[in-house]
Scaffold this motif. Structure first.
Motif, PDB file in Angstrom:
ATOM      1  N   LYS A   1      -3.886   0.748   3.161  1.00 48.98           N
ATOM      2  CA  LYS A   1      -3.736  -0.388   2.255  1.00 48.98           C
ATOM      3  C   LYS A   1      -4.754  -0.375   1.123  1.00 48.98           C
ATOM      4  O   LYS A   1      -4.463  -0.839   0.017  1.00 48.98           O
ATOM      5  CB  LYS A   1      -3.882  -1.702   3.023  1.00 48.98           C
ATOM      6  N   ASN A   2      -5.947   0.166   1.386  1.00 48.45           N
ATOM      7  CA  ASN A   2      -6.988   0.154   0.355  1.00 48.45           C
ATOM      8  C   ASN A   2      -6.864   1.312  -0.628  1.00 48.45           C
ATOM      9  O   ASN A   2      -7.671   1.444  -1.538  1.00 48.45           O
ATOM     10  CB  ASN A   2      -8.380   0.153   0.989  1.00 48.45           C
ATOM     11  N   ASN A   3      -5.827   2.155  -0.469  1.00 50.45           N
ATOM     12  CA  ASN A   3      -5.610   3.257  -1.411  1.00 50.45           C
ATOM     13  C   ASN A   3      -4.149   3.680  -1.333  1.00 50.45           C
ATOM     14  O   ASN A   3      -3.818   4.710  -0.755  1.00 50.45           O
ATOM     15  CB  ASN A   3      -6.529   4.436  -1.089  1.00 50.45           C
TER      16      ASN A   3
ATOM     17  N   SER B   1      -2.195   4.827  -3.480  1.00 51.31           N
ATOM     18  CA  SER B   1      -1.766   5.954  -4.300  1.00 51.31           C
ATOM     19  C   SER B   1      -1.822   7.275  -3.547  1.00 51.31           C
ATOM     20  O   SER B   1      -1.339   8.289  -4.034  1.00 51.31           O
ATOM     21  CB  SER B   1      -2.645   6.050  -5.557  1.00 51.31           C
ATOM     22  N   GLU B   2      -2.395   7.267  -2.332  1.00 48.66           N
ATOM     23  CA  GLU B   2      -2.595   8.509  -1.596  1.00 48.66           C
ATOM     24  C   GLU B   2      -1.875   8.462  -0.251  1.00 48.66           C
ATOM     25  O   GLU B   2      -1.958   7.478   0.489  1.00 48.66           O
ATOM     26  CB  GLU B   2      -4.087   8.735  -1.355  1.00 48.66           C
TER      27      GLU B   2
ATOM     28  N   SER C   1      -4.324  -7.163  -1.071  1.00 47.61           N
ATOM     29  CA  SER C   1      -5.202  -7.740  -2.095  1.00 47.61           C
ATOM     30  C   SER C   1      -5.005  -9.244  -2.242  1.00 47.61           C
ATOM     31  O   SER C   1      -4.898  -9.765  -3.360  1.00 47.61           O
ATOM     32  CB  SER C   1      -4.983  -7.042  -3.445  1.00 47.61           C
TER      33      SER C   1
END
Length: 326
Positions: A151-153, A155-156, A96
């Motif tokens: 990288k874009n999520n 939490s999973e 980010s």
């Protein structure tokens, strides 16, 4: 060249702004690091072994590390301290448009903003370490396992894989191929991390990986690494400190306020230490050669504007430091 010089001056301006707001500093004595305030008073005794050097240079924090103690985060402006359980600190995670450092305790893992250390993103679970390759993070567990996280999520967890190391290669059309090595085999994934191929033995270098993928109709390119040019800047701006010998064969540290004006600050004797000076950061370091290795024994900063020695007086005898009254 003009752009490079402009960048250099911009970095120096940022460093000067950061220094103006700093009220707490690290110092070293007897190989260990502690913290002093803006008057040179000791606020944390020297018991840490090294400073975490991958922090953003504009961060209002510094971190002291130890082989036996929990890492200590220090706010340069307020002096607020925080002990965290583990900072791996070996890799920076690009996420980010900011850089992060992986930290964890016994139960949880976090990505800590490399500039604002109080800003953190929780990971799905605690890992021994986290590394990044292109679009994915790899949360490394014990026993040769790693979780794959986009990288874009973050939490999973996408999947858990056998893991020792990972490389990323591109073909002529810039398609990405993630090559994951485990203790006994090599697996190849596409850029969406779909499994493509597995080998029965580990492919230990680029040539072997390239030869294997060529049999599958894929031609990859070897990684290239850019070479950064060194930038040489001008002499330090005024005021700055200088060192010269005295008639008594000790050394004098003085503040150069201009080409024609100087103020003597203190004398000292480096004894058997090797002295190095950093006039951009206004730091003196005294080191020793032991077993063919150089170890920093003592170091401290000077506030050249306030003419303040940022080193506790109780340690001055180590180099016979004597302040000069003006």
């Amino acid at each position: 060249m003009i752009k490079k010089i402009s960048l250099f001056f911009f970095v120096q301006i940022l460093l000067n702004i950061s220094a103006q707001n700093q009220n707490f500093y690290e110092f070293r004595h007897d190989y260990k690091m502690g913290v002093v305030d803006a008057q040179g008073n000791e606020v944390v005794e020297p018991k840490y072994d090294w400073k975490l050097y991958i922090l953003n240079h504009n961060s209002p924090f510094f971190v002291l590390m130890s082989k036996t103690l929990d890492p200590l985060i220090v706010n340069k402006e307020t002096g607020k301290t925080e002990s965290v359980k583990y900072i791996t600190g070996a890799y920076l995670i690009d996420l980010s448009k900011s850089e992060y450092i992986y930290i964890h305790d016994e139960k949880n893992g976090f990505l800590m903003d490399n500039k604002n250390l109080e800003q953190r993103i929780q990971m799905p679970k605690m890992y021994n370490d986290v590394i990044q390759e292109e679009d994915y993070l790899f949360g490394i567990n014990s026993k040769g396992k790693a979780d794959v996280i986009a990288k874009n999520n973050i939490s999973e967890i996408l999947m858990s894989i056998d893991f020792a190391s990972v490389d990323v290669y591109f073909d002529s059309k810039l398609n990405k191929f993630y090559v994951v090595h485990s203790a006994k085999k090599t697996s190849v994934f596409d850029e969406s991390f779909n499994s493509l191929f597995k080998t029965e033995a580990q492919l230990k270098d680029f040539k072997k990986v390239a030869a294997f993928l060529k049999t599958k109709g894929i031609q990859i390119k070897e990684k290239t690494y850019p070479i950064d040019e060194a930038i040489t800047g001008p002499a330090p701006e005024y005021p700055h400190f200088d060192i010269k010998k005295t008639e008594e064969q000790t050394l004098l540290c003085y503040i150069s306020e201009s080409r024609t004006s100087q103020q003597n600050l203190f004398t000292f004797n480096p004894k058997k230490f090797r002295l190095s000076t950093d006039r951009y950061n206004n730091e003196l370091t005294f080191s020793r050669n032991e077993d063919n290795r150089v170890f920093d024994y003592l170091s401290f900063y000077i506030n050249v504007k306030n003419k303040q020695i940022l080193f506790p007086k109780k340690y001055w005898n180590a180099i016979d430091l004597k302040e000069i009254s003006n």
